[in-house]
Motif scaffolding. Structure first.
Motif, PDB file in Angstrom:
ATOM      1  N   LEU A 261      87.571  -1.355  -1.117  1.00 40.95           N
ATOM      2  CA  LEU A 261      86.952   0.020  -0.495  1.00 40.95           C
ATOM      3  C   LEU A 261      86.096   0.588  -1.584  1.00 40.95           C
ATOM      4  N   PHE A 262      84.892   0.365  -1.229  1.00 41.98           N
ATOM      5  CA  PHE A 262      83.733   0.921  -2.310  1.00 41.98           C
ATOM      6  C   PHE A 262      83.524   2.359  -1.869  1.00 41.98           C
ATOM      7  N   MET A 263      83.728   3.058  -2.982  1.00 40.68           N
ATOM      8  CA  MET A 263      83.220   4.662  -3.065  1.00 40.68           C
ATOM      9  C   MET A 263      82.206   4.748  -3.826  1.00 40.68           C
ATOM     10  N   PRO A 264      81.152   4.956  -3.216  1.00 37.54           N
ATOM     11  CA  PRO A 264      79.709   5.238  -4.048  1.00 37.54           C
ATOM     12  C   PRO A 264      79.914   6.445  -4.748  1.00 37.54           C
ATOM     13  N   THR A 265      79.490   6.497  -6.118  1.00 37.69           N
ATOM     14  CA  THR A 265      79.574   7.301  -7.227  1.00 37.69           C
ATOM     15  C   THR A 265      78.545   7.422  -8.080  1.00 37.69           C
ATOM     16  N   VAL A 266      78.081   8.809  -8.070  1.00 37.98           N
ATOM     17  CA  VAL A 266      77.352   8.803  -9.255  1.00 37.98           C
ATOM     18  C   VAL A 266      77.875   8.847 -10.795  1.00 37.98           C
ATOM     19  N   VAL A 267      77.320   7.993 -11.544  1.00 41.48           N
ATOM     20  CA  VAL A 267      77.924   7.770 -12.873  1.00 41.48           C
ATOM     21  C   VAL A 267      77.255   8.212 -13.922  1.00 41.48           C
ATOM     22  N   GLN A 268      76.112   8.904 -13.744  1.00 38.76           N
ATOM     23  CA  GLN A 268      75.161   9.243 -14.768  1.00 38.76           C
ATOM     24  C   GLN A 268      74.447  10.472 -14.448  1.00 38.76           C
ATOM     25  N   GLY A 269      74.282  11.391 -15.375  1.00 42.15           N
ATOM     26  CA  GLY A 269      73.630  12.670 -15.169  1.00 42.15           C
ATOM     27  C   GLY A 269      74.421  13.846 -14.797  1.00 42.15           C
ATOM     28  N   GLU A 270      73.670  14.919 -14.539  1.00 42.83           N
ATOM     29  CA  GLU A 270      74.281  16.253 -14.224  1.00 42.83           C
ATOM     30  C   GLU A 270      75.600  16.234 -13.207  1.00 42.83           C
ATOM     31  N   TYR A 271      75.437  15.288 -12.253  1.00 47.27           N
ATOM     32  CA  TYR A 271      76.543  15.489 -11.114  1.00 47.27           C
ATOM     33  C   TYR A 271      77.704  14.296 -11.137  1.00 47.27           C
ATOM     34  N   ALA A 272      77.567  13.662 -12.175  1.00 47.36           N
ATOM     35  CA  ALA A 272      78.306  12.388 -12.339  1.00 47.36           C
ATOM     36  C   ALA A 272      79.769  12.875 -12.632  1.00 47.36           C
ATOM     37  N   ALA A 273      80.103  13.889 -13.321  1.00 46.13           N
ATOM     38  CA  ALA A 273      81.527  14.098 -13.562  1.00 46.13           C
ATOM     39  C   ALA A 273      82.315  14.507 -12.232  1.00 46.13           C
ATOM     40  N   GLU A 274      81.593  15.452 -11.650  1.00 44.94           N
ATOM     41  CA  GLU A 274      82.311  15.898 -10.384  1.00 44.94           C
ATOM     42  C   GLU A 274      82.207  14.881  -9.260  1.00 44.94           C
ATOM     43  N   SER A 275      81.240  13.914  -9.374  1.00 45.48           N
ATOM     44  CA  SER A 275      81.394  12.801  -8.205  1.00 45.48           C
ATOM     45  C   SER A 275      82.575  11.867  -8.443  1.00 45.48           C
ATOM     46  N   ILE A 276      82.546  11.611  -9.945  1.00 45.69           N
ATOM     47  CA  ILE A 276      83.641  10.833 -10.211  1.00 45.69           C
ATOM     48  C   ILE A 276      84.896  11.285 -10.071  1.00 45.69           C
ATOM     49  N   VAL A 277      85.159  12.644 -10.072  1.00 46.56           N
ATOM     50  CA  VAL A 277      86.511  13.259  -9.774  1.00 46.56           C
ATOM     51  C   VAL A 277      86.706  13.201  -8.252  1.00 46.56           C
ATOM     52  N   HIS A 278      85.457  13.466  -7.713  1.00 45.74           N
ATOM     53  CA  HIS A 278      85.487  13.511  -6.173  1.00 45.74           C
ATOM     54  C   HIS A 278      86.105  12.284  -5.463  1.00 45.74           C
TER      55      HIS A 278
ATOM     56  N   ILE B  55      83.276   6.425   3.444  1.00 43.29           N
ATOM     57  CA  ILE B  55      82.270   7.426   3.689  1.00 43.29           C
ATOM     58  C   ILE B  55      83.058   8.725   4.421  1.00 43.29           C
ATOM     59  N   GLU B  56      82.432   9.895   4.025  1.00 40.46           N
ATOM     60  CA  GLU B  56      83.047  11.122   4.463  1.00 40.46           C
ATOM     61  C   GLU B  56      82.263  11.723   5.532  1.00 40.46           C
ATOM     62  N   GLU B  57      82.824  12.160   6.505  1.00 45.00           N
ATOM     63  CA  GLU B  57      82.281  12.839   7.721  1.00 45.00           C
ATOM     64  C   GLU B  57      83.074  13.965   8.216  1.00 45.00           C
ATOM     65  N   ASN B  58      82.402  15.264   8.217  1.00 51.77           N
ATOM     66  CA  ASN B  58      83.205  16.399   8.547  1.00 51.77           C
ATOM     67  C   ASN B  58      84.415  16.488   7.856  1.00 51.77           C
ATOM     68  N   ASN B  59      84.660  16.238   6.537  1.00 52.19           N
ATOM     69  CA  ASN B  59      85.784  16.299   5.627  1.00 52.19           C
ATOM     70  C   ASN B  59      86.884  15.243   6.047  1.00 52.19           C
ATOM     71  N   CYS B  60      86.282  14.197   6.804  1.00 48.78           N
ATOM     72  CA  CYS B  60      87.293  13.144   7.305  1.00 48.78           C
ATOM     73  C   CYS B  60      86.831  11.984   6.529  1.00 48.78           C
ATOM     74  N   LEU B  61      87.815  11.224   5.922  1.00 52.18           N
ATOM     75  CA  LEU B  61      87.561   9.994   5.346  1.00 52.18           C
ATOM     76  C   LEU B  61      87.647   8.809   6.253  1.00 52.18           C
ATOM     77  N   LYS B  62      86.374   7.975   6.320  1.00 56.89           N
ATOM     78  CA  LYS B  62      86.383   6.946   7.308  1.00 56.89           C
ATOM     79  C   LYS B  62      85.783   5.616   6.400  1.00 56.89           C
ATOM     80  N   SER B  63      85.892   4.442   6.888  1.00 55.12           N
ATOM     81  CA  SER B  63      85.335   3.445   6.161  1.00 55.12           C
ATOM     82  C   SER B  63      84.696   2.522   6.918  1.00 55.12           C
ATOM     83  N   GLU B  64      83.629   1.921   6.501  1.00 57.82           N
ATOM     84  CA  GLU B  64      82.658   0.863   7.327  1.00 57.82           C
ATOM     85  C   GLU B  64      82.645  -0.295   6.676  1.00 57.82           C
ATOM     86  N   PRO B  65      82.221  -1.535   7.208  1.00 52.86           N
ATOM     87  CA  PRO B  65      82.078  -2.687   6.306  1.00 52.86           C
ATOM     88  C   PRO B  65      80.608  -2.401   5.487  1.00 52.86           C
ATOM     89  N   LEU B  66      80.899  -2.846   4.495  1.00 49.43           N
ATOM     90  CA  LEU B  66      79.738  -2.935   3.583  1.00 49.43           C
ATOM     91  C   LEU B  66      78.876  -4.016   3.360  1.00 49.43           C
TER      92      LEU B  66
END
Lengths: 405, 79
Positions: free
Chosen positions: A169-186, B58-69
């Motif tokens: 399950l891939f979670m796109p994350t900002v890993v550099q710059g101004e918003y990185a820390a918050e993005s990683i935490v999120h 992915i997050e939609e309206n504060n809900c977590l979802k997933s889709e094939p990458l």
């Protein structure tokens, strides 16, 4: 405000005029480089210091609400870059910089900040081995928090695919710059709300500034608070970030993280085939043992031995039978001669002799009682008289007592 | 209920150890052996059939979802 030739300002009015000119200028939202001196951390929570260089000094104040985001503590002599707005402190007629953010200036300062946070978190026990969560041996779904554009995701997926295909399950994350820390935490907290059983958090190599988000206190705390084990893979082998210390396992590279995360399929296959070998080998030995034990038992009840035992018994039986016959014969002979002796005696006293001489025996019916006296019978009794050659049935008609002698 | 791979593997290891320790009746050992062989096949099949599946959160309206990458071509990363 317009300067009027004839008008006279009060000090306060004049100060406000200056303030108006300064704050209306372009001296707001500026970055300024300098060295910290005269730093006081006031009990109010506001920080006061002087920013200076060889030529000048600048009074600075950082209010509490801005200082809360500070990721290191100020020290005398520290080289920094500050972001702030010009301001006038009216009471003292002093211009000053209202600081909103401070960054260490230069690598030396970054390292200082890094060391500071590292020591602080170490004291709190965030790096302690007892807080390290064990990684699942066979993860079912791995959460990957990293940049969607870098090579990191690709490296991780490639290694995972080769070693042990697992759901990702891939979670796109900002890993550099101004918003990185918050993005990683999120990302960490979002992945904690999914069914992943392991998180790989990473980014490729870079300068200490590039990797800085991974040295942020809030990132460290997010990793520490993650309920799901976290493998950190930040930068190259030699880069150690605070995140690496807090993570449950630190991997030198993203590829290495993937290798740590899953077992090797080929190795597993070998392990299973070894188990299969052990299984059949053990069972073969097991059955061999039982077979040879059975053979042992069989030898113990060998037919020859049995026959021996049987014939021995037969002989004994024969012997017994012979002895029994012998003693029976002897017994019969003894009884026979005894019988002959008794028969002779009996003949001598037999009533049969008397009968042949003309005497008879009278019995009273129905019980065949011997009649010895006139008193033994009544008139009309039934009698049986035994004579030498037969029986006579008769009734008593009359009886009379006589004295024969 | 079907066992997961790790449960199967753990069970298999358990069986092999039990058999190696002996102390079993022939009937028991035959039964265990049979189960063990089945588990070997099961683990092996599971392992060989495992497929990588990649999804994106992915997050939609504060809900977590997933889709094939959709994975990009390998070459696009080598810049």
């Amino acid at each position: 405000m317009v300067f009027e030739e004839k008008g006279i300002y009060t000090v306060h009015e004049f100060t406000l005029a200056i303030k108006g000119i300064l704050t209306g200028s372009r001296l707001s939202d500026v970055w300024i480089r300098g060295e910290i001196s005269n730093f006081t951390n006031h009990s109010s929570g506001h920080r006061y210091f002087t920013l200076k260089d060889k030529g000048s000094q600048l009074q600075c104040v950082m209010f509490k609400w801005h200082g809360n985001n500070l990721r290191f503590e100020l020290e005398h002599g520290m080289k920094v870059v500050v972001l702030g707005d010009i301001d006038v402190y009216e009471q003292r007629g002093q211009y000053q910089l209202r600081v909103r953010a401070i960054r260490p200036d230069g690598i030396g300062e970054l390292y200082k900040a890094y060391e500071q946070l590292k020591n602080k978190l170490a004291m709190e026990g965030l790096f302690s081995p007892e807080h390290k969560k064990p990684l699942p041996e066979f993860p079912k779904r791995i959460g990957v928090a990293t940049s969607p554009t870098g090579a990191v995701l690709h490296d991780i997926l490639t290694v995972l695919k080769r070693r042990y295909p697992v759901n990702i399950l891939f979670m796109p994350t900002v890993v550099q710059g101004e918003y990185a820390a918050e993005s990683i935490v999120h990302s960490i907290s979002a992945l904690n709300n999914t069914d992943v059983d392991l998180i790989i958090m990473g980014r490729g190599g870079g300068s200490i500034e590039d990797l800085w988000a991974f040295n942020e206190e809030l990132v460290a705390r997010a990793i520490f608070n993650s309920k799901i084990p976290v493998i950190s893979a930040v930068g190259h082998e030699t880069d150690y970030t605070i995140a690496d210390f807090v993570a449950d396992v630190r991997a030198p590279t993203p590829s290495a993280a993937a290798e740590i995360a899953v077992p090797d399929r080929q190795e597993l296959c070998n392990r299973i085939s070894r188990l299969g070998d052990r299984l059949t080998e053990t069972q073969r030995r097991n059955i061999n043992d039982k077979t040879s034990y059975l053979a042992q038992l069989k030898a113990a009840i060998e037919p020859g031995l049995l026959l021996d035992m049987v014939s021995h018994h037969t002989q004994y039986m024969d012997d017994l039978a012979r002895r029994q016959n012998l003693s029976m014969q002897r017994l019969l002979e003894v009884k026979k001669s005894l019988f002959a002796a008794h028969a002779g005696k009996l003949d001598a006293v037999s009533p049969l002799g008397t009968l042949s001489r003309g005497y008879s025996i009278t019995l009273k019916l129905p019980d065949k009682a011997l009649v010895r006296s006139i008193d033994d019978v009544e008139e009309r009794d039934e009698l049986q008289i035994i004579v030498n050659d037969g029986r006579i049935k008769c009734h008593v008609d009359y009886k009379e007592v006589c004295k024969w002698k | 209920m079907e066992m997961s791979f790790e449960e199967s593997l753990a069970e298999l290891e358990n069986i092999v150890e039990k058999l190696e320790n002996g102390q079993l009746s022939l009937d028991e050992s035959l039964l265990l052996f049979d189960t063990g062989i089945k588990l070997v096949k099961e683990c092996d099949t599971k392992l060989r059939n495992a497929q990588q599946q990649v999804e994106k959160l992915i997050e939609e309206n504060n809900c977590l979802k997933s889709e094939p990458l959709e994975l990009l071509d390998e070459n696009s990363h080598e810049k």
